[in-house]
Design an enzyme around this catalytic site. Sequence first.
Site, PDB file in Angstrom:
ATOM      1  N   TYR A  72      -0.551   5.769  -4.598  1.00  0.00           N
ATOM      2  CA  TYR A  72      -2.027   6.786  -4.927  1.00  0.00           C
ATOM      3  C   TYR A  72      -1.070   8.186  -5.324  1.00  0.00           C
ATOM      4  O   TYR A  72      -0.139   8.483  -5.468  1.00  0.00           O
ATOM      5  CB  TYR A  72      -2.776   6.984  -3.451  1.00  0.00           C
ATOM      6  CG  TYR A  72      -3.610   6.384  -3.021  1.00  0.00           C
ATOM      7  CD1 TYR A  72      -4.482   6.418  -3.327  1.00  0.00           C
ATOM      8  CD2 TYR A  72      -3.212   5.975  -1.077  1.00  0.00           C
ATOM      9  CE1 TYR A  72      -5.724   5.449  -2.859  1.00  0.00           C
ATOM     10  CE2 TYR A  72      -3.972   5.096  -0.974  1.00  0.00           C
ATOM     11  CZ  TYR A  72      -5.154   5.041  -1.674  1.00  0.00           C
ATOM     12  OH  TYR A  72      -6.366   4.054  -0.960  1.00  0.00           O
ATOM     13  N   HIS A  98     -12.822  -0.195  -3.790  1.00  0.00           N
ATOM     14  CA  HIS A  98     -12.173   0.585  -2.751  1.00  0.00           C
ATOM     15  C   HIS A  98     -13.211  -1.036  -1.460  1.00  0.00           C
ATOM     16  O   HIS A  98     -13.185  -0.145   0.128  1.00  0.00           O
ATOM     17  CB  HIS A  98     -12.472   1.972  -2.352  1.00  0.00           C
ATOM     18  CG  HIS A  98     -10.672   1.885  -1.909  1.00  0.00           C
ATOM     19  ND1 HIS A  98      -9.741   2.472  -2.144  1.00  0.00           N
ATOM     20  CD2 HIS A  98     -10.833   2.178  -0.206  1.00  0.00           C
ATOM     21  CE1 HIS A  98      -9.066   2.534  -1.505  1.00  0.00           C
ATOM     22  NE2 HIS A  98      -9.040   2.302  -0.253  1.00  0.00           N
ATOM     23  N   LYS A 127      -6.557   0.315 -10.184  1.00  0.00           N
ATOM     24  CA  LYS A 127      -7.381  -0.078  -9.822  1.00  0.00           C
ATOM     25  C   LYS A 127      -8.825   0.728  -9.055  1.00  0.00           C
ATOM     26  O   LYS A 127      -8.584   1.982  -9.381  1.00  0.00           O
ATOM     27  CB  LYS A 127      -7.038  -0.278  -8.390  1.00  0.00           C
ATOM     28  CG  LYS A 127      -7.841  -1.103  -7.144  1.00  0.00           C
ATOM     29  CD  LYS A 127      -6.398  -1.221  -5.923  1.00  0.00           C
ATOM     30  CE  LYS A 127      -7.401  -2.270  -4.708  1.00  0.00           C
ATOM     31  NZ  LYS A 127      -7.637  -1.253  -3.516  1.00  0.00           N
ATOM     32  N   SER A 165       0.960  -1.072  -0.452  1.00  0.00           N
ATOM     33  CA  SER A 165       0.789   0.422  -0.074  1.00  0.00           C
ATOM     34  C   SER A 165       0.861   1.334  -0.025  1.00  0.00           C
ATOM     35  O   SER A 165       2.020   1.235   0.118  1.00  0.00           O
ATOM     36  CB  SER A 165      -1.311  -0.085   1.505  1.00  0.00           C
ATOM     37  OG  SER A 165      -1.199   1.135   1.268  1.00  0.00           O
ATOM     38  N   THR A 201      -4.594   3.270  -8.091  1.00  0.00           N
ATOM     39  CA  THR A 201      -5.495   2.797  -7.164  1.00  0.00           C
ATOM     40  C   THR A 201      -6.458   4.547  -7.347  1.00  0.00           C
ATOM     41  O   THR A 201      -5.971   5.644  -7.176  1.00  0.00           O
ATOM     42  CB  THR A 201      -5.763   3.195  -5.115  1.00  0.00           C
ATOM     43  OG1 THR A 201      -4.944   1.493  -5.788  1.00  0.00           O
ATOM     44  CG2 THR A 201      -6.552   3.445  -5.182  1.00  0.00           C
TER      45      THR A 201
HETATM   46  C1  LIG Z   1      -8.258  -1.401   6.271  1.00  0.00           C
HETATM   47  C2  LIG Z   1      -8.528  -0.164   4.850  1.00  0.00           C
HETATM   48  C3  LIG Z   1      -7.288   0.397   3.829  1.00  0.00           C
HETATM   49  C4  LIG Z   1      -7.400  -0.009   2.563  1.00  0.00           C
HETATM   50  N1  LIG Z   1      -6.176   1.235   2.288  1.00  0.00           N
HETATM   51  C5  LIG Z   1      -5.924   0.932   0.765  1.00  0.00           C
HETATM   52  C6  LIG Z   1      -4.805   1.319   0.476  1.00  0.00           C
HETATM   53  O1  LIG Z   1      -4.033   1.662   1.000  1.00  0.00           O
HETATM   54  N2  LIG Z   1      -4.222   1.412  -0.881  1.00  0.00           N
HETATM   55  C7  LIG Z   1      -5.724   0.986  -2.154  1.00  0.00           C
HETATM   56  O2  LIG Z   1      -5.392   0.718  -3.191  1.00  0.00           O
HETATM   57  N3  LIG Z   1      -6.631   0.546  -1.098  1.00  0.00           N
HETATM   58  C8  LIG Z   1      -6.949   0.381  -0.298  1.00  0.00           C
HETATM   59  N4  LIG Z   1      -7.934  -0.791   0.227  1.00  0.00           N
HETATM   60  C9  LIG Z   1      -8.913  -1.295   0.123  1.00  0.00           C
HETATM   61  C10 LIG Z   1      -8.667  -2.319  -0.731  1.00  0.00           C
HETATM   62  O3  LIG Z   1      -7.026  -2.705  -1.459  1.00  0.00           O
HETATM   63  C11 LIG Z   1      -9.724  -3.756  -1.242  1.00  0.00           C
HETATM   64  O4  LIG Z   1      -9.647  -2.748  -2.655  1.00  0.00           O
HETATM   65  C12 LIG Z   1     -10.367  -3.506  -0.861  1.00  0.00           C
HETATM   66  O5  LIG Z   1     -10.088  -3.849   1.310  1.00  0.00           O
HETATM   67  C13 LIG Z   1     -11.472  -4.539  -1.053  1.00  0.00           C
HETATM   68  O6  LIG Z   1     -12.890  -5.054  -0.310  1.00  0.00           O
HETATM   69  P1  LIG Z   1     -13.284  -5.883   0.973  1.00  0.00           P
HETATM   70  O7  LIG Z   1     -11.900  -5.485   2.277  1.00  0.00           O
HETATM   71  O8  LIG Z   1     -14.402  -5.940   1.372  1.00  0.00           O
HETATM   72  O9  LIG Z   1     -12.523  -7.254   0.552  1.00  0.00           O
HETATM   73  C14 LIG Z   1      -8.400  -0.294   2.133  1.00  0.00           C
HETATM   74  C15 LIG Z   1      -9.054  -1.043   2.548  1.00  0.00           C
HETATM   75  C16 LIG Z   1      -9.256  -1.053   4.159  1.00  0.00           C
HETATM   76  C17 LIG Z   1     -10.923  -1.951   4.742  1.00  0.00           C
END
Ligand SMILES: Cc1cc2nc3c(=O)[nH]c(=O)nc-3n(C[C@H](O)[C@H](O)[C@H](O)COP(=O)(O)O)c2cc1C
Length: 432
Positions: A150, A318, A294, A126, A176
């Site tokens: 990002y 997301h 993404k 991330s 993303t």
């Molecule tokens: C706590 C948290 C932090 C996240 N941080 C990022 C991130 O830094 N970059 C990103 O592209 N997606 C981030 N996401 C989204 C995840 O990459 C992913 O798209 C998402 O968690 C998928 O859904 P799910 O948790 O229902 O499986 C984050 C999700 C969560 C829950």
Amino acid sequence: MIGVRRQTQIYLDGVSGRRPPIPLDADRLEATARKRMRPEAFDYVAAGAGNERTVAANRAAFERWRIVPRMLRDVERRDTSIELFGQRLPSPFLLAPVGVLELAHPEADCAVARAARDTTTAMVFSNQASRPMEGVARILGDTPHWFQLYWSRSDDLVESLASRAERCGCQAIVITLDTTMLGWRSRDLEGAYLPFLHGKGIAQYTSDPVFKRLITEDASPSGSEDPQPPPTLAALRTLIELTRAYPDSFWRTLISGRGRAAVQRFTQIYSRPSLTWETLAYLRERTKLPIVLKGILHADDAARAADEGIDGVIVSNHGGRQVDGAIATLDALPAVVEAVDGRIPVLLDSGVRGGADVFKALALGARAVLIGRPYVYALAIAGRTGVREYLQNLAADFDLTMGLAGCRSVAGIGPDAVLPAPGLESASRPFA
Ligand SMILES: Cc1cc2nc3c(=O)[nH]c(=O)nc-3n(C[C@H](O)[C@H](O)[C@H](O)COP(=O)(O)O)c2cc1C
């Protein structure tokens, strides 16, 4: 065959009185993590945007499809592996980029990387990680890893992060697109809690030479003359947190004010709402790595990505954290697959909670899926062991589901392996 091996191991452990260290059921996993985590940390992970209707829609979409198992197809030998950007992955899932993993466990990204290495699962770093990518990549060694970006307001920072990712051996860069601003997250707003303001989840920045330069440039010309409110105990605590988070000696950071300056600079530049297709060319010219977008949910955006020479897309909302009431990813998938027409791989995340969900996404045309919150919950419960167990269980669950559905390999999972649930026959199919 991993499914049977894993099952046998768990049952045999039971004979000696040992139980799995994490729950296998997705809801129990979340409930157990909730008990282990600080309330604001759990809420940050679990939260969705607004009234969290997209979070619910992601799950509901999986419920609208049913697997139709086929019989008598000799599924004794099975192969769950897939190929992505020239690399073979043992199972069709990756660890989604999740920021601020220190909210779940002090070893954060390092614990996840160890579990990924233990199981040869690809990990996407991330941009908001709790640990700099260099150290995490060292832990992973040959295990596939990608970097998620990002797009910052500073092009120099974008270039610096991308070149660090290349040097770390990342095999793809994921941009993303859905977080050019933070979604309206009711839980976090009610708790008035954003981890970045406490110095958490900004390790990729504070370890970056360009970012360090940006801190020293005048960050906020306005506001310095405004009367400052008297410091509160909470503000003091935050100042200590920020100072500790900066990778230098505590006292030097306190005196220089670097901790606070880093967070201030981060909030000013972390994302760029003005991002357009044209902007992406900047990175295309600077990296040879595959670029994956993404956050794609519309067929036209997917088609344009393929037209523009993008190497892959991730159908993602997301995890429902950005737009409340958005289309569920599994609902968006068939049209995206059709629009891309096999030119580039289509991946999916958001709401994947078990082997059957992985199977359904593949049947509807995804090459692979990404796992988000469940591995964070496993991390909160049992650190590296928890994540390793989670990944082993998911691989086993998928292997057995695939075999019991009558498929020997991922290539054998076609659109005819699923049907809309009764009463929902209008659900769109990928290849009519
Ligand atoms: C706590 C948290 C932090 C996240 N941080 C990022 C991130 O830094 N970059 C990103 O592209 N997606 C981030 N996401 C989204 C995840 O990459 C992913 O798209 C998402 O968690 C998928 O859904 P799910 O948790 O229902 O499986 C984050 C999700 C969560 C829950």
